[in-house]
Design a protein around this motif. Structure first.
Motif, short mmCIF file in Angstrom:
data_model
loop_
_atom_site.label_atom_id
_atom_site.label_comp_id
_atom_site.label_asym_id
_atom_site.label_seq_id
_atom_site.Cartn_x
_atom_site.Cartn_y
_atom_site.Cartn_z
N SER A 107 0.84 -1.19 0.00
CA SER A 107 0.00 0.00 0.00
C SER A 107 0.88 1.25 0.00
O SER A 107 2.03 1.20 0.46
CB SER A 107 -0.90 0.00 1.23
OG SER A 107 -0.12 0.11 2.42
N PRO A 108 0.38 2.37 -0.52
CA PRO A 108 1.18 3.60 -0.55
C PRO A 108 1.70 4.02 0.82
O PRO A 108 2.80 4.58 0.93
CB PRO A 108 0.21 4.63 -1.11
CG PRO A 108 -0.76 3.83 -1.93
CD PRO A 108 -0.93 2.54 -1.19
N SER A 109 0.96 3.74 1.86
CA SER A 109 1.40 4.15 3.19
C SER A 109 2.55 3.30 3.72
O SER A 109 3.40 3.76 4.48
CB SER A 109 0.22 4.07 4.17
OG SER A 109 -0.29 2.73 4.22
N ASN A 110 2.58 2.02 3.30
CA ASN A 110 3.63 1.11 3.77
C ASN A 110 4.85 1.06 2.85
O ASN A 110 5.92 0.60 3.26
CB ASN A 110 3.07 -0.31 3.92
CG ASN A 110 2.05 -0.41 5.03
OD1 ASN A 110 2.12 0.33 6.01
ND2 ASN A 110 1.10 -1.32 4.88
#
Length: 414
Positions: free
Chosen positions: A288-291
């Motif tokens: 995911s973009p956050s990870n």
């Protein structure tokens, strides 16, 4: 712990570094193999001259593994030999030698290699995809388009070496004035002596290599360096650090014996890191973009340790098994430079010819490598070896004892 540097040695003679000569040549041949299998790699996806109808998980692993150490080891050895060359030939001799062996080949080879490879790439897309010339040009990766950054292609390594050697010529006299008593250099010497005299010491060196690795963004270890007069900073700094490691190892040439001594330990460590990286890449695909930033930083950190341990292991094994003089090994060593310079369009042509056929990938590799290696070696034997071009690429031939003995003169400011 006693540190013996090149600056404190009396004049002495020692056998040529045949193991490192072989390692440098094999690193270049691994590069040819690396490019020769690239059309089969499942995650390349037309980022190469062509995309084969077949793929192989084994080749995916070999491609990834070879990328972790081949250029790192090459630049480490380049730094080692640059230091040796400077001591042997002096400042202006070093500058002239690097100009003839690096700058002139880049100027001579790049124009026609780029034109051939560019048109080959476009023809391959037209041939296999049945698209127009304009459509094929539009599909080229940015690193092959002149208007989007200077496309050094595989010759980027020459450009980096030129910049590193220019840095030596410019920065070294400044350091000699600032560090007159060599306190700074002796501090670095003690660090390398402490690290390389220990079985796990490669990990200490790896700690410093984590810094530039954290700047990589391509999700494939070291970012591509194929385009642009202004290099991408992260790979430039990383390879510059490997060059510097080689430079300082030459100040204590006895440390090469430790790379040989601990080669198995470094191979085990490097293999473990590479296996862990492969597993994590498979498990953490499409984050995911956050990870993604955290995962990329973790992978690049592990990659730094994988690279230094496998590079040290590679050089150690080459020192262990290729340190004796042998005319055939010497021949392959000098031929490797020519081979690496010209291999790209040759391999690409045969990759395009076999790409569309549903043959077993191993058979295709034979159909690619057999004619390619034959063309490279025949062209070297009859068109390069005994010509002015061979003299330019490989320097003056030495005979008799001069072929096996190097006189290493001390330099108080090495």
């Amino acid at each position: 712990m006693q540190v013996t540097t090149s600056s404190s040695l009396r004049p002495f003679t020692m056998e040529r570094f045949h193991g490192l000569d072989a390692a440098r040549a094999i690193a270049l041949f691994i590069g040819i193999f690396h490019h020769g299998i690239e059309s089969f790699i499942s995650y390349a996806k037309w980022d190469w001259i062509t995309e084969d109808s077949q793929s192989s998980f084994l080749l995916d692993i070999l491609f990834y593994a070879s990328h972790t150490f081949r250029m790192q080891a090459f630049f480490l050895m380049a730094g080692f030999f640059a230091h040796l060359l400077l001591l042997r030939k002096g400042y202006w001799g070093f500058v002239m030698n690097r100009t003839k062996r690096l700058v002139l080949p880049l100027l001579l080879f790049w124009p026609f290699l780029y034109l051939i490879t560019f048109h080959l790439w476009v023809w391959g897309k037209q041939y296999l995809k049945h698209i127009s010339h304009a459509e094929a040009v539009a599909e080229l990766p940015e690193y092959m388009v002149l208007s989007k950054g200077f496309p050094f292609m595989h010759l980027w390594f020459l450009y980096f070496l030129i910049l590193f050697c220019a840095g030596v010529a410019i920065v070294r006299p400044i350091i000699n004035r600032i560090d007159k008593r060599e306190k700074l250099r002796h501090t670095v010497d003690r660090f390398f002596a402490y690290s390389l005299e220990r079985q796990w010491g490669s990990l200490l060196v790896g700690l410093f290599l984590v810094i530039p690795m954290l700047g990589m963004r391509d999700w494939f270890g070291v970012d591509t360096s194929a385009s642009g007069f202004i290099p991408r900073m992260a790979p430039f700094i990383l390879y510059g650090m490997y060059f510097t490691v080689g430079w300082f190892i030459y100040r204590q040439v006895q440390l090469l014996k430790n790379l040989e001594k601990f080669r198995s330990s470094n191979l085990i460590l490097g293999s473990a890191f590479i296996i862990l990286l492969i597993v994590l890449n498979l498990l953490l695909a499409d984050p995911s973009p956050s990870n993604a930033p955290v995962i990329l930083a973790m992978l690049n950190t592990l990659y730094a340790f994988a690279s230094i341990t496998t590079a040290f292991a590679f050089i150690g094994y080459m020192m262990a098994y290729f340190s004796s003089t042998n005319p055939r090994k010497r021949y392959l060593s000098v031929a490797s430079y020519w081979g690496y310079l010209i291999h790209l369009p040759i391999l690409g042509f045969f990759q395009i010819l076999v790409a569309q056929y549903d043959l077993f990938w191993a058979l295709k590799l034979i159909l690619i490598f057999a004619p390619s290696i034959t063309l490279v070696m025949v062209s070297y034997r009859y068109g390069v070896r005994n010509t002015g071009l061979g003299l330019l690429l490989n320097g003056e031939k030495k005979v008799g004892k001069e072929n096996t003995i190097l006189r290493l003169m001390p330099d108080k400011n090495a």
